[in-house]
Design a protein around this motif. Structure first.
Motif, PDB file in Angstrom:
ATOM      1  N   THR A   1      44.570  40.495  48.767  1.00 48.00           N
ATOM      2  CA  THR A   1      43.169  40.386  49.118  1.00 48.00           C
ATOM      3  C   THR A   1      42.395  40.007  47.865  1.00 48.00           C
ATOM      4  O   THR A   1      42.737  40.430  46.753  1.00 48.00           O
ATOM      5  N   ARG A   2      41.390  39.172  48.040  1.00 45.64           N
ATOM      6  CA  ARG A   2      40.574  38.715  46.914  1.00 45.64           C
ATOM      7  C   ARG A   2      41.459  38.176  45.788  1.00 45.64           C
ATOM      8  O   ARG A   2      42.300  37.316  46.013  1.00 45.64           O
ATOM      9  N   ASP A   3      41.299  38.695  44.560  1.00 45.59           N
ATOM     10  CA  ASP A   3      42.053  38.193  43.409  1.00 45.59           C
ATOM     11  C   ASP A   3      43.390  38.910  43.235  1.00 45.59           C
ATOM     12  O   ASP A   3      44.063  38.720  42.221  1.00 45.59           O
ATOM     13  N   ARG A   4      43.768  39.729  44.189  1.00 46.42           N
ATOM     14  CA  ARG A   4      45.051  40.420  44.122  1.00 46.42           C
ATOM     15  C   ARG A   4      46.145  39.576  44.779  1.00 46.42           C
ATOM     16  O   ARG A   4      45.883  38.538  45.367  1.00 46.42           O
ATOM     17  N   GLY A   5      47.374  40.068  44.702  1.00 41.63           N
ATOM     18  CA  GLY A   5      48.485  39.394  45.354  1.00 41.63           C
ATOM     19  C   GLY A   5      49.676  39.279  44.432  1.00 41.63           C
ATOM     20  O   GLY A   5      49.782  39.979  43.417  1.00 41.63           O
ATOM     21  N   LEU A   6      50.600  38.382  44.783  1.00 45.22           N
ATOM     22  CA  LEU A   6      51.740  38.057  43.916  1.00 45.22           C
ATOM     23  C   LEU A   6      51.245  37.038  42.903  1.00 45.22           C
ATOM     24  O   LEU A   6      50.979  35.889  43.238  1.00 45.22           O
ATOM     25  N   LEU A   7      51.118  37.452  41.643  1.00 47.49           N
ATOM     26  CA  LEU A   7      50.408  36.663  40.645  1.00 47.49           C
ATOM     27  C   LEU A   7      51.272  36.159  39.502  1.00 47.49           C
ATOM     28  O   LEU A   7      50.884  35.229  38.801  1.00 47.49           O
ATOM     29  N   GLY A   8      52.416  36.794  39.253  1.00 46.20           N
ATOM     30  CA  GLY A   8      53.244  36.403  38.116  1.00 46.20           C
ATOM     31  C   GLY A   8      54.699  36.262  38.503  1.00 46.20           C
ATOM     32  O   GLY A   8      55.194  36.970  39.396  1.00 46.20           O
ATOM     33  N   LEU A   9      55.401  35.342  37.825  1.00 46.33           N
ATOM     34  CA  LEU A   9      56.814  35.106  38.092  1.00 46.33           C
ATOM     35  C   LEU A   9      57.485  34.619  36.820  1.00 46.33           C
ATOM     36  O   LEU A   9      56.901  33.841  36.057  1.00 46.33           O
ATOM     37  N   ALA A  10      58.707  35.070  36.576  1.00 52.29           N
ATOM     38  CA  ALA A  10      59.504  34.583  35.443  1.00 52.29           C
ATOM     39  C   ALA A  10      60.975  34.613  35.823  1.00 52.29           C
ATOM     40  O   ALA A  10      61.423  35.499  36.567  1.00 52.29           O
ATOM     41  N   VAL A  11      61.710  33.646  35.317  1.00 57.83           N
ATOM     42  CA  VAL A  11      63.154  33.559  35.520  1.00 57.83           C
ATOM     43  C   VAL A  11      63.845  33.955  34.215  1.00 57.83           C
ATOM     44  O   VAL A  11      63.433  33.526  33.130  1.00 57.83           O
ATOM     45  N   HIS A  12      64.880  34.769  34.324  1.00 51.88           N
ATOM     46  CA  HIS A  12      65.596  35.200  33.120  1.00 51.88           C
ATOM     47  C   HIS A  12      66.116  33.978  32.363  1.00 51.88           C
ATOM     48  O   HIS A  12      66.681  33.052  32.977  1.00 51.88           O
ATOM     49  N   PRO A  13      65.922  33.933  31.042  1.00 52.79           N
ATOM     50  CA  PRO A  13      66.336  32.736  30.281  1.00 52.79           C
ATOM     51  C   PRO A  13      67.837  32.489  30.274  1.00 52.79           C
ATOM     52  O   PRO A  13      68.269  31.392  29.895  1.00 52.79           O
ATOM     53  N   ASP A  14      68.637  33.484  30.713  1.00 51.90           N
ATOM     54  CA  ASP A  14      70.088  33.288  30.787  1.00 51.90           C
ATOM     55  C   ASP A  14      70.550  33.177  32.243  1.00 51.90           C
ATOM     56  O   ASP A  14      71.694  33.452  32.561  1.00 51.90           O
ATOM     57  N   PHE A  15      69.639  32.774  33.124  1.00 52.05           N
ATOM     58  CA  PHE A  15      69.965  32.573  34.532  1.00 52.05           C
ATOM     59  C   PHE A  15      70.962  31.404  34.650  1.00 52.05           C
ATOM     60  O   PHE A  15      70.807  30.387  33.969  1.00 52.05           O
TER      61      PHE A  15
ATOM     62  N   ASP B   1      51.104  47.329  47.535  1.00 51.79           N
ATOM     63  CA  ASP B   1      50.821  48.189  48.680  1.00 51.79           C
ATOM     64  C   ASP B   1      51.999  49.146  48.839  1.00 51.79           C
ATOM     65  O   ASP B   1      53.070  48.751  49.338  1.00 51.79           O
ATOM     66  N   PRO B   2      51.866  50.411  48.439  1.00 56.77           N
ATOM     67  CA  PRO B   2      52.958  51.359  48.647  1.00 56.77           C
ATOM     68  C   PRO B   2      53.268  51.509  50.139  1.00 56.77           C
ATOM     69  O   PRO B   2      52.461  51.123  51.003  1.00 56.77           O
ATOM     70  N   PRO B   3      54.438  52.070  50.491  1.00 57.40           N
ATOM     71  CA  PRO B   3      54.819  52.174  51.907  1.00 57.40           C
ATOM     72  C   PRO B   3      53.789  52.880  52.766  1.00 57.40           C
ATOM     73  O   PRO B   3      53.649  52.569  53.955  1.00 57.40           O
ATOM     74  N   GLU B   4      53.041  53.828  52.196  1.00 56.28           N
ATOM     75  CA  GLU B   4      52.069  54.577  52.986  1.00 56.28           C
ATOM     76  C   GLU B   4      50.972  53.680  53.550  1.00 56.28           C
ATOM     77  O   GLU B   4      50.320  54.034  54.546  1.00 56.28           O
TER      78      GLU B   4
ATOM     79  N   ASP C   1      46.982  45.143  52.804  1.00 53.27           N
ATOM     80  CA  ASP C   1      46.024  44.155  52.290  1.00 53.27           C
ATOM     81  C   ASP C   1      44.596  44.669  52.319  1.00 53.27           C
ATOM     82  O   ASP C   1      43.641  43.878  52.297  1.00 53.27           O
ATOM     83  N   GLY C   2      44.424  45.987  52.348  1.00 52.43           N
ATOM     84  CA  GLY C   2      43.087  46.568  52.307  1.00 52.43           C
ATOM     85  C   GLY C   2      42.480  46.470  50.917  1.00 52.43           C
ATOM     86  O   GLY C   2      43.183  46.344  49.911  1.00 52.43           O
ATOM     87  N   ASN C   3      41.158  46.569  50.863  1.00 53.22           N
ATOM     88  CA  ASN C   3      40.445  46.448  49.589  1.00 53.22           C
ATOM     89  C   ASN C   3      40.310  47.773  48.853  1.00 53.22           C
ATOM     90  O   ASN C   3      39.600  47.848  47.843  1.00 53.22           O
ATOM     91  N   GLY C   4      40.971  48.822  49.350  1.00 55.82           N
ATOM     92  CA  GLY C   4      40.935  50.091  48.640  1.00 55.82           C
ATOM     93  C   GLY C   4      41.688  50.014  47.324  1.00 55.82           C
ATOM     94  O   GLY C   4      42.385  49.043  47.022  1.00 55.82           O
ATOM     95  N   ASN C   5      41.546  51.038  46.490  1.00 55.67           N
ATOM     96  CA  ASN C   5      42.214  51.063  45.189  1.00 55.67           C
ATOM     97  C   ASN C   5      43.729  50.980  45.361  1.00 55.67           C
ATOM     98  O   ASN C   5      44.301  51.582  46.267  1.00 55.67           O
ATOM     99  N   ARG C   6      44.360  50.228  44.473  1.00 58.66           N
ATOM    100  CA  ARG C   6      45.800  50.036  44.513  1.00 58.66           C
ATOM    101  C   ARG C   6      46.357  50.004  43.085  1.00 58.66           C
ATOM    102  O   ARG C   6      45.623  49.746  42.136  1.00 58.66           O
TER     103      ARG C   6
ATOM    104  N   SER D   1      43.723  57.210  42.950  1.00 56.60           N
ATOM    105  CA  SER D   1      42.642  58.186  43.127  1.00 56.60           C
ATOM    106  C   SER D   1      42.086  58.164  44.545  1.00 56.60           C
ATOM    107  O   SER D   1      41.883  59.200  45.151  1.00 56.60           O
ATOM    108  N   ARG D   2      41.828  56.958  45.087  1.00 54.06           N
ATOM    109  CA  ARG D   2      41.322  56.849  46.455  1.00 54.06           C
ATOM    110  C   ARG D   2      41.813  55.547  47.069  1.00 54.06           C
ATOM    111  O   ARG D   2      41.121  54.534  47.031  1.00 54.06           O
ATOM    112  N   PRO D   3      43.003  55.530  47.673  1.00 52.69           N
ATOM    113  CA  PRO D   3      43.455  54.291  48.324  1.00 52.69           C
ATOM    114  C   PRO D   3      42.582  53.894  49.499  1.00 52.69           C
ATOM    115  O   PRO D   3      42.620  52.738  49.932  1.00 52.69           O
ATOM    116  N   ASP D   4      41.787  54.835  49.990  1.00 47.51           N
ATOM    117  CA  ASP D   4      40.908  54.563  51.120  1.00 47.51           C
ATOM    118  C   ASP D   4      39.494  54.222  50.682  1.00 47.51           C
ATOM    119  O   ASP D   4      38.575  54.180  51.502  1.00 47.51           O
ATOM    120  N   ALA D   5      39.301  53.981  49.384  1.00 44.76           N
ATOM    121  CA  ALA D   5      37.969  53.657  48.874  1.00 44.76           C
ATOM    122  C   ALA D   5      38.080  52.525  47.858  1.00 44.76           C
ATOM    123  O   ALA D   5      39.126  52.291  47.263  1.00 44.76           O
TER     124      ALA D   5
END
Length: 815
Positions: free
Chosen positions: A426-440, A453-456, A467-472, A509-513
């Motif tokens: 949501t917003r500026d969050r998400g999957l943002l970084g990726l790297a491949v091991h240099p000895d791949f 997003d934890p399982p809860e 994908d809620g806008n609460g604290n993560r 602290s507050r996943p619902d806020a």
């Protein structure tokens, strides 16, 4: 995207109503008035915690064959519906119930925090059983609100300046957004009128203006600036970039300059092929002694004179300077030269007067051109890329949480992995970084950095839901590629947490806020006693989350992590950036196999699991992208600034100063809004120093959000680009590069009108690659030394571009 929101009746605040087990109810329970007085009344109430928007509302309840009970539902103080249940008056003991639903409202606006009250009235043994209320979004796509531009200029005589707010996406609903001005060098009440309020967009409305009054004084002032921000969307909407605008007020009491420089036709342009251009200099007033203007050029241009002399007699006669280009053999593309001036005189009015450097546009006559083309398309909001060491495969992270693979230029049909259920997108969050091991593939690992997003979250709705806008929190994980598919897909259940092992639900602290605008919520990852939780990456905001992943030349893994606090207001929680025992606002350096801090890190304390043992540098706001100097193994960090500065920083163990300092070239400047915090004052009084940015660009020059690129390490570009440091800006859509000569840092324009980039990297083939999140494409720049036709003039850029693709790469402004 707004999702269906269900409120189970048993979770409401109950008065007289009682919870009753029922195997056919949606949650295994419902509420009932059974067992009490036959004419009793009960209420069930709750505060709506879902996303604001327009909804159809459905009630699930049980209608008995006997009785004449009644149900009523209110939103705030308005009755949405009131109805009588089955009106079969006692008919011989028929007591079976029938599960049923009723739509009580269609297409109404529901805002987060609205109060709903359900009232049941029992009549003749029908206990008014209720199962749930369901809120079904009418249009789940959000409205997207952004400022129409980030840079505005107004003359103080204009009286007002209009700042447009543009709405795209869903235009069918009512949404509103707050706005507020902030003083900078311009003073509220003297130069402009402080303005704040709310813009409300009616259905179908796509643009509105915020009007700020400008005060016309009689004082001679330099250019002065203030800023305006938008924040806090109400309704089914979200914010886009730019969210902050800088307004420059030009004075209308203009003094006469002591020395006046005028260019021919407002610019100076020459060609390496020959010819010249000219400019003139004169004095603004009569001196009482001679005035000398010394002229200095760089190695790109020459002038026909080195000195001009003005006397009290010829002071108002313009003297002309002829400019020519130096014809070299370098394939530079169109570029610029610089002419500097110094003024000396025994008349103090003129002595030491500062003339700005003159930029000369130079047309290159050496064969060769850069070619911009599409390398891959059809991606969904790509954010990051990395190549396998053999250069044959390119891994692509998509913001939603899916990793795609491009092999030999073709996009594989099967994703490498889908972790979207773990990714808070949501917003500026998400999957943002990726790297491949240099000895791949000997070390067959792919590393991912994302807001988590934890399982809860899967069992919740609204701010606490997927994908809620609460604290993560955030996480960095290692995924093993499956050798049985030739390393083209991930090995199931191979995930290992490298950073953020304690980024768990119970430590939020507050996943619902949403803490972005609520500063009473305690920071996540810190206990009530003030102790930092080990290995917790906080994102107590809709932005400034985890960022980039890069491998060092020594095989270590570097991680960037933002401050995780408000992007638009002074947030007292930002001071945790200055705490070395907290992971917010840091560059981390860890062992890529274990996640341990490395013993040669600047703050290593003997415990590889401690937070400070993993810290490499600190004092950063949003280090979204960084790169590694291949010669020194040092990170070069693009720190996304607030309202005034974008920075490039480097230095092991360095404190770059945020939130107490921000920006400045050759000096660190106190952050003018955070400087009043008690912690900031204590820091200033301590005398502790901070590391000055290597390069800083002011928002008055068009900067909005820096995207650090890469050192050019290929061998296919002209020599002038060797070891050049490329970077972009998400606001002005221009790719630039830094060069380093004799300890000096020079900035050059590479290409403009290339927007939406979230990463720039040197490819294994020597080309330069860009990730365009807005168009879903990977683009590439190559150099063709034989190209001589179809070269288009790119205006102010320092090179010519032969476009072989039909895309104009406009700024997406959505990241």
């Amino acid at each position: 995207m707004v999702e269906t929101f269900i409120v189970e009746a048993e979770s409401m605040s109950l008065d007289t109503y009682r919870i009753e087990a029922n195997g056919s109810a949606s949650g295994g329970e419902l509420i009932s008035l059974a067992g009490g007085w036959i004419f009793q009344t009960g209420t069930a109430s709750f505060s709506f915690e879902g996303a604001s928007g327009e909804y159809d509302i459905v009630v699930g309840y049980y209608d008995e064959n006997d009785g004449i009970s009644r149900l009523e539902v209110k939103q705030n103080d308005n009755v949405l519906d009131s109805w009588r249940l089955n009106r079969n008056f006692p008919s011989g003991g028929a007591n079976s119930t029938t599960a049923t639903t009723r739509e009580i409202a269609a297409g109404i606006t529901v805002n987060q925090g609205d109060n709903f009250t359900l009232t049941g009235r029992e009549r003749w043994f029908e206990p008014a059983r209720v199962d749930y209320l369901e809120f079904i979004p009418v249009n789940s796509e959000p409205s997207i609100l952004a400022l129409g531009n980030s840079i505005f200029t107004v003359n103080e005589a204009a009286g007002t300046v209009d700042i447009p707010v543009v709405r795209t996406g869903n235009l069918q609903q009512t949404v509103s957004v707050n706005y507020q001005t902030f003083a900078e060098t311009a003073i509220a009440g003297e130069d402009f009128t402080a303005t704040e309020g709310t813009l409300t967009f009616a259905p179908g409305e796509s643009s509105q203006n915020i009007t700020v009054p400008i005060i016309d004084d009689e004082t001679v002032d330099p250019e002065e600036t203030f800023s305006l921000t938008i924040d806090s969307v109400t309704g089914n909407g979200t914010l886009d970039a730019p969210r902050t605008a800088r307004i420059t007020i030009n004075d209308n009491e203009t003094p006469v300059d002591a020395v006046i420089l005028e260019e021919t036709e407002s610019n100076t342009q020459v060609s390496e092929a020959g010819g010249s251009d000219s400019y003139s200099i004169t004095l603004g007033s009569q001196p009482n002694s001679n005035v000398t203007v010394d002229i200095t050029t760089d190695d790109q241009v020459s002038t026909d004179v080195a000195t001009l002399t003005f006397t009290p007699d010829n002071w108002n006669e313009a003297q002309t300077v002829s400019v020519s280009a130096i014809d070299d053999d370098l394939q530079e593309g169109n570029h610029q030269g610089t002419i500097s001036h110094s003024v000396s005189s025994e008349d103090n009015t003129f002595d030491g007067f500062t003339l700005e450097d003159l930029a000369v546009d130079i047309l290159d006559n050496d064969l060769g051109a850069f070619v911009l083309e599409t390398f891959a398309s059809g991606l969904n909001q790509p954010t990051a890329i990395d190549w396998t060491p053999n250069g044959e495969s390119l891994f692509v992270a998509q913001q939603i949480g899916i990793v795609r693979l491009i092999e030999n230029g073709s996009l594989a049909a099967t994703p490498f992995i889908d972790i979207s259920e773990q990714v808070n997108n949501t917003r500026d969050r998400g999957l943002l970084g990726l790297a491949v091991h240099p000895d791949f593939p000997n070390q067959p690992y792919v590393y991912l950095a994302f807001t988590y997003d934890p399982p809860e979250a899967q069992g919740n709705t609204g701010l606490a839901g997927p994908d809620g806008n609460g604290n993560r929190p955030s996480r960095v994980i290692r995924i093993e590629a499956d050798p049985s598919t030739d390393f083209t897909t991930a090995l199931p259940n191979s995930e290992v947490v490298i950073a953020g092992a304690n980024s768990t639900w119970e430590n939020i602290s507050r996943p619902d806020a949403n803490s972005t605008n609520d500063f009473d919520i305690p920071p996540s990852g810190i206990t009530p006693e003030g102790e930092n939780i080990q290995d917790y990456l906080a994102t107590d905001s809709e932005s400034h989350s985890v960022g980039a992943l890069r491998f060092g030349t020594d095989g270590s893994l570097f991680i960037s992590n933002g401050d995780g606090t408000s992007y638009n207001q002074v947030d007292p929680r930002s001071v945790r950036v200055q705490d070395i025992d907290n992971l917010s606002g840091k560059i981390l350096r860890v062992d890529p196999l274990t996640g341990d801090g490395l013993s040669d890190n600047p703050f290593y304390d003997g415990n590889p699991d401690s937070n400070r043992s993993k810290v490499y540098s600190y004092g950063l706001r949003n280090p979204f992208r960084f790169t590694i100097d291949p010669d020194t193994n040092e990170p070069y960090i693009g720190d996304v600034g607030w309202k005034t500065w974008e920075e490039i920083n480097t230095g092991a163990g360095a404190n770059f100063g945020w939130p107490y300092y921000e920006g400045g070239n050759e000096e660190s400047l106190q952050q003018n809004e955070y400087q009043t915090l008690p912690e900031a004052q204590a820091f200033y009084e301590s005398g502790e120093s901070v590391t000055t940015p290597l390069y800083a660009r002011n928002h008055s020059d068009g900067a909005v959000a820096i995207i650090m690129g890469d050192f050019y390490t290929g061998d296919t570009f002209p020599d002038v680009y060797d070891d050049a440091l490329f970077f972009s800006d998400f606001g002005d859509s221009t790719v630039r590069y830094l060069t380093f000569e004799n300890g000096n840092v020079e900035v050059n324009t590479f290409q403009d009108n290339v927007g939406g980039l979230t990463q720039i990297s040197t490819g294994p083939d020597g080309n330069l690659y860009g990730v365009n999140r807005g168009t879903g494409e990977i683009i590439s720049w190559s150099f063709d030394p034989t190209q001589s036709g179809n070269i288009i003039d790119a205006g102010e850029q320092n090179l010519t571009i032969a476009r072989t693709a039909q895309n104009d790469f406009l700024l997406a402004q959505s990241f």
